[in-house]
Design a protein around this motif. Sequence first.
Motif, short mmCIF file in Angstrom:
data_model
loop_
_atom_site.label_atom_id
_atom_site.label_comp_id
_atom_site.label_asym_id
_atom_site.label_seq_id
_atom_site.Cartn_x
_atom_site.Cartn_y
_atom_site.Cartn_z
N LEU A 1 5.56 -4.99 -9.48
CA LEU A 1 5.58 -6.31 -10.11
C LEU A 1 6.26 -7.33 -9.21
CD1 LEU A 1 5.23 -8.05 -12.70
CD2 LEU A 1 7.53 -7.35 -13.32
N TYR A 2 7.43 -6.94 -8.67
CA TYR A 2 8.23 -7.85 -7.86
C TYR A 2 7.48 -8.26 -6.60
CZ TYR A 2 12.33 -9.48 -5.29
OH TYR A 2 13.23 -10.23 -4.57
N VAL A 3 6.90 -7.27 -5.91
CA VAL A 3 6.21 -7.57 -4.66
C VAL A 3 4.99 -8.45 -4.92
CG1 VAL A 3 4.96 -6.58 -2.71
CG2 VAL A 3 7.02 -5.47 -3.53
N THR A 4 4.20 -8.12 -5.95
CA THR A 4 2.99 -8.90 -6.16
C THR A 4 3.33 -10.35 -6.56
OG1 THR A 4 2.91 -7.91 -8.34
CG2 THR A 4 1.38 -7.06 -6.73
N VAL A 5 4.30 -10.52 -7.46
CA VAL A 5 4.63 -11.88 -7.88
C VAL A 5 5.14 -12.69 -6.68
CG1 VAL A 5 6.23 -13.26 -9.23
CG2 VAL A 5 5.09 -11.33 -10.27
N ASN A 6 6.02 -12.08 -5.89
CA ASN A 6 6.59 -12.82 -4.77
C ASN A 6 5.58 -13.03 -3.65
OD1 ASN A 6 9.47 -13.61 -5.10
ND2 ASN A 6 9.58 -11.49 -5.76
N LEU A 7 4.66 -12.07 -3.49
CA LEU A 7 3.62 -12.24 -2.47
C LEU A 7 2.71 -13.40 -2.86
CD1 LEU A 7 2.57 -11.18 0.13
CD2 LEU A 7 1.32 -9.42 -1.06
N LEU A 8 2.40 -13.49 -4.14
CA LEU A 8 1.57 -14.60 -4.61
C LEU A 8 2.29 -15.92 -4.37
CD1 LEU A 8 -1.10 -15.17 -5.95
CD2 LEU A 8 0.04 -15.12 -8.16
N ALA A 9 3.60 -15.95 -4.69
CA ALA A 9 4.37 -17.16 -4.47
C ALA A 9 4.42 -17.52 -2.99
CB ALA A 9 5.78 -16.99 -5.03
N SER A 10 4.58 -16.50 -2.13
CA SER A 10 4.63 -16.76 -0.69
C SER A 10 3.31 -17.32 -0.19
CB SER A 10 4.95 -15.47 0.07
OG SER A 10 6.21 -15.00 -0.32
N GLY B 1 10.13 6.48 -10.45
CA GLY B 1 8.99 5.85 -11.10
C GLY B 1 9.31 4.44 -11.57
N THR B 2 10.51 4.25 -12.17
CA THR B 2 10.88 2.92 -12.65
C THR B 2 10.91 1.91 -11.52
OG1 THR B 2 12.47 4.24 -13.87
CG2 THR B 2 12.49 1.88 -14.28
N GLN B 3 11.45 2.35 -10.37
CA GLN B 3 11.54 1.42 -9.24
C GLN B 3 10.17 1.07 -8.70
OE1 GLN B 3 13.62 4.12 -9.38
NE2 GLN B 3 15.37 2.91 -10.01
N VAL B 4 9.26 2.06 -8.69
CA VAL B 4 7.92 1.77 -8.18
C VAL B 4 7.23 0.75 -9.08
CG1 VAL B 4 5.64 2.74 -7.77
CG2 VAL B 4 7.66 3.95 -6.99
N ARG B 5 7.37 0.95 -10.41
CA ARG B 5 6.76 -0.02 -11.35
C ARG B 5 7.33 -1.41 -11.13
NH1 ARG B 5 7.80 3.69 -15.29
NH2 ARG B 5 5.98 4.93 -15.81
N ALA B 6 8.68 -1.48 -11.14
CA ALA B 6 9.31 -2.78 -10.98
C ALA B 6 8.99 -3.37 -9.61
CB ALA B 6 10.83 -2.66 -11.15
N GLY B 7 8.99 -2.49 -8.59
CA GLY B 7 8.71 -2.95 -7.23
C GLY B 7 7.33 -3.55 -7.12
N LEU C 1 0.83 -1.20 0.00
CA LEU C 1 0.00 0.00 0.00
C LEU C 1 0.87 1.25 0.00
CD1 LEU C 1 -2.86 -1.10 2.39
CD2 LEU C 1 -3.01 -0.68 -0.05
N THR C 2 2.00 1.20 0.74
CA THR C 2 2.93 2.33 0.72
C THR C 2 3.44 2.57 -0.69
OG1 THR C 2 3.64 1.56 2.87
CG2 THR C 2 4.93 3.31 1.87
N LEU C 3 3.75 1.45 -1.38
CA LEU C 3 4.24 1.53 -2.75
C LEU C 3 3.17 2.16 -3.64
CD1 LEU C 3 6.98 0.57 -3.68
CD2 LEU C 3 5.94 -1.52 -4.49
#
Lengths: 125, 528
Positions: B159-168, B151-157, A85-87
């Motif tokens: 994607l990264y967080v959602t994919v890994n959260l789903l895997a977790s 902005g690039t990091q937020v976009r990539a972040g 959510l912060t992101l």
Amino acid sequence: MTAAIIVGMLAAGGTYLILQRGIVRMALGFVLLGHAATTLLIASGGVARRAVPFIGAEGDLADPLPQAFALTAIVISFGITAFLLTLAFHGRDVLGHDDVEASVDQAPPIDRAPPIDRDAQDRNR
Amino acid sequence: MSTLLVAPFVAPLLAAAIGLLARSWRGVQRTVTGVLMLVVLGSGVGLVTATRDGAAVATRIGDWPSGLAIPFAADGLSAIMVLTTGTMTLLALVFAAANGEDEHQLFHPLVAVLLAGVFGSFLTADLFNLFVTFEVMLIGSYVLLTLRGGGTQVRAGTLYVTVNLLASTLFVLGIALVYGTAGTVNFADLAGITEQVPTSLVGFGVIFTAVSVKAGLVPLHGWLPRTYTTCGPAVTVLFSALLTKAGVYVLLRLSSLVLGSDVTWRPLLLGVAVLTMVVGVLGAVGRGDMRGILTFHMVSQVGYLVLPLGIWSVAGITAGLFYLVQYVLVKGALLIVAGTVERLTGTGVLSELGGLGRSRPWLMVAFVVPALTLAGLPPSSGFLGKVLLLRAAFDDAHWLAGAAIVLVSLLTLLSMVKIFTGVFWGTPTAATSTAGTSAAAPPRRTPVPVVAGGSGDTVPAHLEPGAPAGRDVDPPGWRMVGMVGPALLVAALTLVIGVAGQPLIELIEPAARTLIDPTPYLEAVRSA
């Protein structure tokens, strides 16, 4: 059976929400999926046994291990949801939206042949 | 012995706490991290010594009775993983300090958290605790990835967080299924459980899928090349050394405990490994920037690392582990060179680069030797690793896998030559010429907003990756030594291992035997 139905409904709702474009909806979807996982953890210890797991307690003792698992899983998913959510909040400031699909146009550099220099070709002719 | 086992997990957490308290004092943070690396490498050497002859060591956390306590255990595989990734982390941290990337006040604590998670994953002998250490590792990596907050990091972040959260989430679901069927999460009790309780295989299948996402196996690899290029160069080096390797370790460990000598699933795993090798290298050939090629390559190399899952023999696992040990170092060195090029020229896009070999010959050497090692040319360690893998594949009549090993090496060579001609060969471009730099590419010093809630400090634009930021044409000598030095060290090491690799193979072979027959490991966990 009740636990199975709850897990199924939570998982279905969560899956629907994480397929949405808005990041806040996805975060909510992950909350639902997290609840599904927690419920499944609790169910894995057997939901029929309810008595407190203390030595000397009366009745069918509950399995304490899944409860410890569930507690840990809840804390972790809470922390990561907060980060997500912060992101989203920060992304609204930097990007101006929270649409995850909009990032497609920002693809990484792909190897392409250099553009043909028409002027140079004309000169050569 | 218990100190040795727990130190790689506890010391980083302690260092993270101290680093957070001392976040305004870079010197203190660097000293703490230095001491931490000494502790980690010391325990790594100690563990390798203790498990050298195929033995295993274990301990119970908090001295709770066996069965209640969380067990920590190490066999040859765990020990070798700790030592290898620890060594590469040290080199990456030297690079980060020289590159100025550790100037962010949260960098050192976050790296320490990442290390705690990774080493915890290597050493734990409990399925649920494995999930927890994985999460510790991932939370460190989430923040490291988005540290710059652009902005690039937020976009990539995202994607990264959602994919890994789903895997977790999948991981937890799998653990629940395993616990519901098998009634335990202790590795010692889970060994061979699928024969007594066949339904537990469903839970393990879910866990395998979740871990495959984290290891970056095709077709679950899409997130990796799209996210690893957006963070700082040193962070990419760290991620490459630690994250996917933790996934590969868990796949090997679970395969040893759960599948054992069962051959039903081996063809499937072999197919996934070969597919990963081929798809990864084809993706790498198609990319046009230096770090993009190298990160897509990671996918391909993960395929090599999980080949032993399909070729489950002593020779196959020995080859796979040998390949892993040298690959972690080699890929780290290549990414360090890529980071140095980005720092010197302000870009990593091949079409904007050229002729760097003339002005920076040592940088070229630091690239060419690891690159040829990655492609598997003699007399490098990569050649030895690939020959061992090829022989193991042919011994078990996996002809297709053997062909893939050779073919993918050829395509690897192609993409390495592509980087070489693009960056180091040819005529200097505006980005690589040393004269008239200010006119060609004026250094930008735009303040970059930090993640919401951060301290609000600004980051020099040359550290802002993903964008054609400013450049640092002629950094001071100590910086160049710190940036190129680690890569040159690895280059020398790969040649030494390539010529005299026998001691390393002899060190790894007992570890492979312990994976095939995990009895010493199980005994150690049971009697801890």
